[in-house]
Design an enzyme around this catalytic site. Structure first.
Site, PDB file in Angstrom:
ATOM      1  N   HIS A  71       0.857  -1.185   0.000  1.00  0.00           N
ATOM      2  CA  HIS A  71       0.000   0.000   0.000  1.00  0.00           C
ATOM      3  C   HIS A  71       0.895   1.238   0.000  1.00  0.00           C
ATOM      4  O   HIS A  71       2.045   1.194   0.455  1.00  0.00           O
ATOM      5  CB  HIS A  71      -0.888   0.023   1.243  1.00  0.00           C
ATOM      6  N   GLU A  73       0.943   3.842   1.891  1.00  0.00           N
ATOM      7  CA  GLU A  73       1.442   4.207   3.224  1.00  0.00           C
ATOM      8  C   GLU A  73       2.610   3.316   3.648  1.00  0.00           C
ATOM      9  O   GLU A  73       3.584   3.807   4.233  1.00  0.00           O
ATOM     10  CB  GLU A  73       0.338   4.072   4.279  1.00  0.00           C
ATOM     11  N   CYS A 101      -6.298   1.845   5.868  1.00  0.00           N
ATOM     12  CA  CYS A 101      -6.950   0.582   6.223  1.00  0.00           C
ATOM     13  C   CYS A 101      -6.391   0.087   7.567  1.00  0.00           C
ATOM     14  O   CYS A 101      -5.451   0.674   8.112  1.00  0.00           O
ATOM     15  CB  CYS A 101      -6.690  -0.443   5.119  1.00  0.00           C
ATOM     16  N   CYS A 104      -2.499  -0.521   7.455  1.00  0.00           N
ATOM     17  CA  CYS A 104      -1.719   0.713   7.429  1.00  0.00           C
ATOM     18  C   CYS A 104      -1.844   1.475   8.746  1.00  0.00           C
ATOM     19  O   CYS A 104      -0.861   2.054   9.224  1.00  0.00           O
ATOM     20  CB  CYS A 104      -2.136   1.575   6.247  1.00  0.00           C
TER      21      CYS A 104
END
Length: 172
Positions: A71, A73, A101, A104
């Site tokens: 992801h 992040e 999410c 993260c």
């Protein structure tokens, strides 16, 4: 969508110009989201600053890396930690175009990032405000100040456009 947990007086990014900084760095995150879209990735971008200087950035790369943890992040956090030569990202701010999410949000807590700024809310998997409030849970050892909704319209529009195109093409 602002909430606070913890003492952030030691950081220098908290000033009267905060809104301008937030928009400036969110625009950089949006540019990274556009890069993700060009690579046929879900268009999410992230930037991490330390003392108003970018020290990490990333965009979603789950498809290109075939890595479920890639992801935006997570990539930005890894870069920022390498830049500071420390897993503790104190005095940093994470700017991300989509509400983080649970994975993260967990990484944010583990890296001790004290401030998160996100664009669009994520009603299906948001772990900051929408479904869960992991960054403000007093049972955990770290909390973060959160500012949501910065450039939310633009952040949401790029995601909507991406998924509309995917549906039009009949792809996942």
């Amino acid at each position: 969508m602002d909430h606070m947990g913890g003492d952030f007086s030691g950081t220098d990014e908290f000033s009267s110009d905060l809104v301008d900084w937030d928009q400036t760095f969110m625009q950089q995150a949006l540019s990274l989201a556009e890069q993700a879209m060009q690579e046929d990735e879900v268009p999410v971008g992230a930037v991490i600053t330390h003392r108003s200087r970018v020290i990490g950035s990333g965009w979603n790369q789950r498809e290109s890396l075939q890595d479920p943890t890639a992801h935006a992040e997570m990539i930005a956090i890894t870069q920022a930690a390498a830049t500071l030569a420390s897993w503790r990202l104190e005095q940093c701010t994470l700017y991300v175009t989509l509400e983080p999410c649970p994975m993260c949000a967990g990484a944010i807590l583990q890296s001790r990032i004290p401030r998160i700024v996100y664009g669009a809310a994520d009603p299906k998997s948001g772990a900051v405000d929408s479904l869960f409030r992991l960054l403000d849970d007093s049972r955990l050892n770290h909390r973060a100040e959160v500012t949501g909704g910065v450039l939310a319209g633009r952040c949401g529009a790029i995601l909507s456009h991406f998924f509309q195109e995917k549906r039009r093409q009949g792809k996942k």
